[in-house]
Design a protein around this motif. Structure first.
Motif, short mmCIF file in Angstrom:
data_model
loop_
_atom_site.label_atom_id
_atom_site.label_comp_id
_atom_site.label_asym_id
_atom_site.label_seq_id
_atom_site.Cartn_x
_atom_site.Cartn_y
_atom_site.Cartn_z
N LEU A 84 70.10 2.67 60.89
CA LEU A 84 69.62 1.42 60.25
C LEU A 84 70.12 0.27 60.86
CD1 LEU A 84 68.38 0.26 57.87
CD2 LEU A 84 70.23 0.06 56.55
N CYS A 85 69.04 -0.62 61.21
CA CYS A 85 69.45 -2.07 61.85
C CYS A 85 68.89 -3.16 60.95
CB CYS A 85 68.82 -2.12 63.18
SG CYS A 85 68.77 -3.94 63.96
N GLU A 86 69.57 -3.71 60.26
CA GLU A 86 69.07 -5.05 59.56
C GLU A 86 69.73 -6.35 59.91
OE1 GLU A 86 68.48 -4.01 54.99
OE2 GLU A 86 70.66 -3.77 55.52
N VAL A 87 68.83 -7.26 59.97
CA VAL A 87 69.00 -8.61 60.45
C VAL A 87 68.81 -9.69 59.34
CG1 VAL A 87 68.65 -10.42 62.26
CG2 VAL A 87 68.55 -8.13 62.88
N ALA A 88 69.70 -10.68 59.08
CA ALA A 88 69.56 -11.87 58.23
C ALA A 88 69.49 -13.13 58.91
CB ALA A 88 70.44 -11.75 56.98
N LEU A 91 73.89 -6.11 61.06
CA LEU A 91 74.47 -4.84 60.40
C LEU A 91 73.72 -3.59 60.84
CD1 LEU A 91 75.91 -5.98 56.81
CD2 LEU A 91 77.20 -5.03 58.82
N ASN A 92 74.51 -2.71 61.62
CA ASN A 92 73.80 -1.68 61.99
C ASN A 92 74.70 -0.35 61.50
OD1 ASN A 92 72.06 -3.41 63.25
ND2 ASN A 92 72.85 -2.87 65.47
N LEU A 93 74.11 0.65 61.27
CA LEU A 93 74.58 1.79 60.97
C LEU A 93 74.16 2.99 61.87
CD1 LEU A 93 76.36 3.30 58.91
CD2 LEU A 93 74.19 3.96 57.65
N TYR A 94 75.12 3.59 62.53
CA TYR A 94 74.99 4.63 63.43
C TYR A 94 75.56 5.96 63.03
CZ TYR A 94 73.90 1.12 66.92
OH TYR A 94 73.33 0.07 67.63
N SER A 95 74.72 7.20 62.83
CA SER A 95 75.30 8.23 62.55
C SER A 95 76.04 9.11 63.82
CB SER A 95 74.43 9.03 61.93
OG SER A 95 73.49 9.34 62.81
N CYS A 96 76.83 10.03 63.50
CA CYS A 96 77.21 10.96 64.41
C CYS A 96 77.64 12.41 64.02
CB CYS A 96 78.87 10.39 64.89
SG CYS A 96 79.28 11.23 66.43
N TYR A 100 78.07 -1.57 62.71
CA TYR A 100 78.32 -2.68 63.70
C TYR A 100 77.84 -3.99 63.05
CZ TYR A 100 77.16 -6.03 67.29
OH TYR A 100 77.02 -7.22 68.11
N VAL A 101 78.73 -5.03 63.35
CA VAL A 101 78.53 -6.25 62.48
C VAL A 101 78.46 -7.44 63.63
CG1 VAL A 101 80.89 -6.61 62.00
CG2 VAL A 101 79.23 -7.79 60.87
N SER A 102 77.77 -8.26 63.34
CA SER A 102 77.56 -9.53 64.18
C SER A 102 77.71 -10.70 63.27
CB SER A 102 76.66 -9.45 65.24
OG SER A 102 76.66 -10.74 66.12
N TYR A 103 78.17 -11.63 62.97
CA TYR A 103 77.94 -12.61 62.28
C TYR A 103 78.84 -13.81 62.84
CZ TYR A 103 78.83 -15.85 57.87
OH TYR A 103 78.81 -16.91 57.16
N GLY A 104 77.99 -14.84 63.28
CA GLY A 104 78.72 -16.09 64.06
C GLY A 104 79.43 -15.48 65.07
N ILE A 105 80.88 -15.97 65.12
CA ILE A 105 81.57 -15.59 66.21
C ILE A 105 82.26 -14.27 65.99
CG2 ILE A 105 82.16 -17.99 67.11
CD1 ILE A 105 84.93 -17.78 65.98
N MET A 106 82.00 -13.64 64.92
CA MET A 106 82.77 -12.44 64.70
C MET A 106 81.85 -11.34 64.98
SD MET A 106 84.18 -11.08 60.80
CE MET A 106 82.35 -10.76 60.08
N TYR A 107 82.25 -10.27 65.56
CA TYR A 107 81.68 -9.05 65.88
C TYR A 107 82.29 -8.17 66.06
CZ TYR A 107 82.50 -9.75 71.04
OH TYR A 107 83.12 -9.83 71.97
N MET A 127 80.35 -4.17 53.06
CA MET A 127 80.48 -5.40 54.12
C MET A 127 79.30 -6.34 53.80
SD MET A 127 81.33 -2.89 57.15
CE MET A 127 81.76 -3.94 58.43
N LYS A 128 78.17 -6.03 53.60
CA LYS A 128 76.88 -6.73 53.58
C LYS A 128 77.19 -7.63 52.46
CE LYS A 128 71.97 -6.16 52.92
NZ LYS A 128 70.97 -4.94 53.20
#
Length: 107
Positions: free
Chosen positions: A27-31, A37-42, A50-57, A74-75
């Motif tokens: 899942l890859c979601e963008v606001a 916010l992405n979800l990777y399975s293994c 994976y999260v990227s928000y402003g300077i935080m990633y 987290m969302k």
């Protein structure tokens, strides 16, 4: 409470592009075209969020059975912070969020 409009961009990736470092993009979601916010399975390890928000990633890890719920939590926290501070999260939020979810910065 402000609810951000999250767009699902998962299908924008070709099937072969969805594999990354032995993980599969579920899942890859963008606001607001600013928060991701992405979800990777293994198959044989913890899943990645994976999260990227402003300077935080960074990347947070969770067992497969808890990863989707952790990502949703987290969302919610990101949405609350966005309502207060917009596209620039506060230093306090970054510190608390990074510690809570043990964000790792990767290259």
């Amino acid at each position: 409470m402000l609810m951000l409009k999250w767009n699902d961009y998962t299908d924008r990736f070709h099937e072969y592009e969805r594999f990354w470092r032995g993980r599969y993009l579920e899942l890859c979601e963008v606001a607001e075209e600013e928060i991701e916010l992405n979800l990777y399975s293994c198959e044989d390890d913890d899943w990645e969020i994976y999260v990227s928000y402003g300077i935080m990633y960074g990347i947070s890890y969770a067992p497969a059975e808890k990863a989707a719920a952790q990502r949703e939590q987290m969302k919610e926290e990101i949405e609350e912070e966005y309502e207060k501070h917009g596209k620039n999260p506060s230093k306090e939020f970054i510190s608390r969020f990074s510690e809570t979810y043990r964000l790792e910065i990767t290259l």
